[in-house]
Scaffold this motif. Structure first.
Motif, mmCIF file in Angstrom:
data_model
loop_
_atom_site.group_PDB
_atom_site.id
_atom_site.type_symbol
_atom_site.label_atom_id
_atom_site.label_comp_id
_atom_site.label_asym_id
_atom_site.label_seq_id
_atom_site.Cartn_x
_atom_site.Cartn_y
_atom_site.Cartn_z
ATOM 1 N N LYS A 157 0.837 -1.203 0.000
ATOM 2 C CA LYS A 157 0.000 0.000 0.000
ATOM 3 C C LYS A 157 0.869 1.249 0.000
ATOM 4 C CE LYS A 157 -3.521 -2.306 2.823
ATOM 5 N NZ LYS A 157 -4.276 -2.270 4.083
ATOM 6 N N GLY A 158 0.689 2.052 -1.012
ATOM 7 C CA GLY A 158 1.383 3.329 -1.047
ATOM 8 C C GLY A 158 2.863 3.243 -1.329
ATOM 9 N N THR A 159 3.376 2.109 -1.752
ATOM 10 C CA THR A 159 4.788 1.981 -2.054
ATOM 11 C C THR A 159 5.009 2.135 -3.544
ATOM 12 O OG1 THR A 159 4.587 -0.408 -2.309
ATOM 13 C CG2 THR A 159 5.100 0.417 -0.113
ATOM 14 N N ALA A 160 6.296 2.221 -3.908
ATOM 15 C CA ALA A 160 6.630 2.339 -5.326
ATOM 16 C C ALA A 160 6.172 1.106 -6.089
ATOM 17 C CB ALA A 160 8.143 2.545 -5.490
ATOM 18 N N VAL A 161 6.293 -0.065 -5.444
ATOM 19 C CA VAL A 161 5.867 -1.300 -6.101
ATOM 20 C C VAL A 161 4.372 -1.267 -6.362
ATOM 21 C CG1 VAL A 161 5.693 -3.789 -5.843
ATOM 22 C CG2 VAL A 161 7.744 -2.605 -5.076
ATOM 23 N N ALA A 162 3.619 -0.804 -5.377
ATOM 24 C CA ALA A 162 2.175 -0.740 -5.544
ATOM 25 C C ALA A 162 1.796 0.238 -6.650
ATOM 26 C CB ALA A 162 1.516 -0.329 -4.226
ATOM 27 N N ARG A 163 2.501 1.376 -6.726
ATOM 28 C CA ARG A 163 2.190 2.346 -7.761
ATOM 29 C C ARG A 163 2.448 1.763 -9.140
ATOM 30 N NH1 ARG A 163 4.541 5.950 -3.937
ATOM 31 N NH2 ARG A 163 6.556 5.802 -4.965
ATOM 32 N N VAL A 164 3.558 1.019 -9.270
ATOM 33 C CA VAL A 164 3.844 0.395 -10.556
ATOM 34 C C VAL A 164 2.770 -0.619 -10.902
ATOM 35 C CG1 VAL A 164 5.444 -1.121 -11.777
ATOM 36 C CG2 VAL A 164 6.325 0.782 -10.427
ATOM 37 N N LYS A 165 2.292 -1.389 -9.888
ATOM 38 C CA LYS A 165 1.248 -2.373 -10.139
ATOM 39 C C LYS A 165 -0.045 -1.690 -10.572
ATOM 40 C CE LYS A 165 2.886 -6.057 -7.106
ATOM 41 N NZ LYS A 165 2.594 -6.867 -5.887
ATOM 42 N N ARG A 166 -0.382 -0.568 -9.935
ATOM 43 C CA ARG A 166 -1.595 0.135 -10.310
ATOM 44 C C ARG A 166 -1.490 0.685 -11.721
ATOM 45 N NH1 ARG A 166 -1.465 1.972 -4.836
ATOM 46 N NH2 ARG A 166 -0.440 3.896 -5.466
ATOM 47 N N GLU A 167 -0.307 1.205 -12.066
ATOM 48 C CA GLU A 167 -0.117 1.724 -13.412
ATOM 49 C C GLU A 167 -0.218 0.617 -14.448
ATOM 50 O OE1 GLU A 167 3.598 3.597 -13.147
ATOM 51 O OE2 GLU A 167 2.878 5.345 -12.043
ATOM 52 N N SER A 168 0.359 -0.558 -14.130
ATOM 53 C CA SER A 168 0.311 -1.668 -15.064
ATOM 54 C C SER A 168 -1.110 -2.210 -15.200
ATOM 55 C CB SER A 168 1.244 -2.790 -14.607
ATOM 56 O OG SER A 168 0.820 -3.294 -13.356
ATOM 57 N N ALA A 169 -1.890 -2.115 -14.099
ATOM 58 C CA ALA A 169 -3.263 -2.601 -14.166
ATOM 59 C C ALA A 169 -4.102 -1.723 -15.075
ATOM 60 C CB ALA A 169 -3.866 -2.643 -12.764
ATOM 61 N N VAL A 170 -3.822 -0.415 -15.038
ATOM 62 C CA VAL A 170 -4.552 0.487 -15.921
ATOM 63 C C VAL A 170 -4.203 0.192 -17.366
ATOM 64 C CG1 VAL A 170 -4.877 2.890 -16.556
ATOM 65 C CG2 VAL A 170 -4.722 2.252 -14.146
ATOM 66 N N GLY A 171 -2.902 0.017 -17.629
ATOM 67 C CA GLY A 171 -2.445 -0.346 -18.966
ATOM 68 C C GLY A 171 -2.671 0.798 -19.948
ATOM 69 N N GLY A 172 -2.069 0.672 -21.119
ATOM 70 C CA GLY A 172 -2.261 1.663 -22.162
ATOM 71 C C GLY A 172 -1.804 3.034 -21.718
ATOM 72 N N GLY A 173 -2.222 4.056 -22.460
ATOM 73 C CA GLY A 173 -1.869 5.410 -22.107
ATOM 74 C C GLY A 173 -0.401 5.686 -22.310
ATOM 75 N N SER A 174 -0.052 6.940 -22.159
ATOM 76 C CA SER A 174 1.338 7.337 -22.313
ATOM 77 C C SER A 174 2.053 7.295 -20.974
ATOM 78 C CB SER A 174 1.403 8.743 -22.919
ATOM 79 O OG SER A 174 0.737 9.663 -22.072
ATOM 80 N N ILE A 175 3.352 7.528 -21.011
ATOM 81 C CA ILE A 175 4.160 7.500 -19.800
ATOM 82 C C ILE A 175 3.638 8.535 -18.805
ATOM 83 C CG2 ILE A 175 5.820 9.094 -20.839
ATOM 84 C CD1 ILE A 175 7.998 7.667 -19.230
ATOM 85 N N SER A 176 3.574 8.154 -17.540
ATOM 86 C CA SER A 176 3.011 9.038 -16.517
ATOM 87 C C SER A 176 4.087 9.962 -15.955
ATOM 88 C CB SER A 176 2.393 8.225 -15.384
ATOM 89 O OG SER A 176 3.402 7.495 -14.701
#
Length: 235
Positions: A116-135
């Motif tokens: 929760k709230g870690t860099a790993v979690a943020r990467v997982k959330r970004e990967s779950a969203v998928g698509g889109g451009s670099i954040s």
């Protein structure tokens, strides 16, 4: 089956057993040997993380030089059984139990909130969203890696971006998934000895030299402490 989780559990368990054995043995020589086992287990964990240079330093410097120094001091002082003041020993044991409980609760808290709230979690959330451009968060992470390891944006675009995307793309053109893969690739590459050596002898050259002077001063101090004057002959 992937062997990495099994190795992680094995090295982690070995490190914990060695750490407990360090404070469990009454003989200081046995404690020092248990600490060497812990250092080797930590080196294995560093290898699993891709930090081969840190693993090598862990074995060469700590398990090698530092522990040899510890054993030398233990044998020089001829440490055997130590007379313990019972009242003080009871207070020390009570404080050790309290600290152990505090550290255990801290470990449980970290384990529960690790996702929760870690860099790993943020990467997982970004990967779950998928698509889109670099954040913006991924760009910030790439800029941090670039500054830390003395990389240029052109070097990243020409050498590392083609490994995760089309050759004509740049960092700004990557998708979120490609940027996540690029960050993971860079983190793995930066653990190599060549890159760490480049950073150590350029960006961190002054702290490195200051550390060598401190160690030299400590060496001179040890020599001055253990030097014994020869008795003068009576004529």
């Amino acid at each position: 089956m992937n062997a990495e989780p099994i190795l992680f559990i094995a090295f982690g368990a070995l490190a914990l057993i060695g750490a407990v054995a360090v404070i469990g043995f009454k003989n200081p020589v046995y404690s020092a040997i248990a600490l060497i086992v812990t250092f080797f287990a930590q080196a294995g964990l560093f290898i699993l993380l891709g930090a081969h240079f840190v693993a090598a330093v862990q074995v060469i410097v700590y398990a090698g030089a530092i522990m040899v120094l510890f054993l030398f001091v233990i044998m020089l002082l001829n440490l055997g059984s130590v007379d313990v003041d019972r009242p003080k020993a009871g207070i020390a044991k009570g404080a050790a139990v309290i600290l152990g409980i505090v550290f255990a609760l801290e470990g449980v808290y970290i384990a529960v909130n690790a996702s929760k709230g870690t860099a790993v979690a943020r990467v997982k959330r970004e990967s779950a969203v998928g698509g889109g451009s670099i954040s913006a968060m991924q760009l910030k992470e790439l800029n941090k890696i670039q500054a830390t390891y003395q990389l240029t944006r052109d070097e990243i675009d020409t050498e590392y971006v083609p490994k995760v995307a089309a050759a004509d793309k740049t960092v700004e053109d990557l998708t979120a998934d490609e940027a996540r893969t690029l960050i993971q690739t860079l983190q793995g590459e930066m653990g190599k000895t060549e890159r760490i050596g480049t950073v150590l002898f350029s960006k961190f050259l002054l702290p490195f030299e200051v550390t060598s002077l401190i160690l030299l001063a400590a060496l001179i101090g040890v020599i001055a402490l253990v030097k014994r004057e020869e008795p003068k002959e009576v004529s």
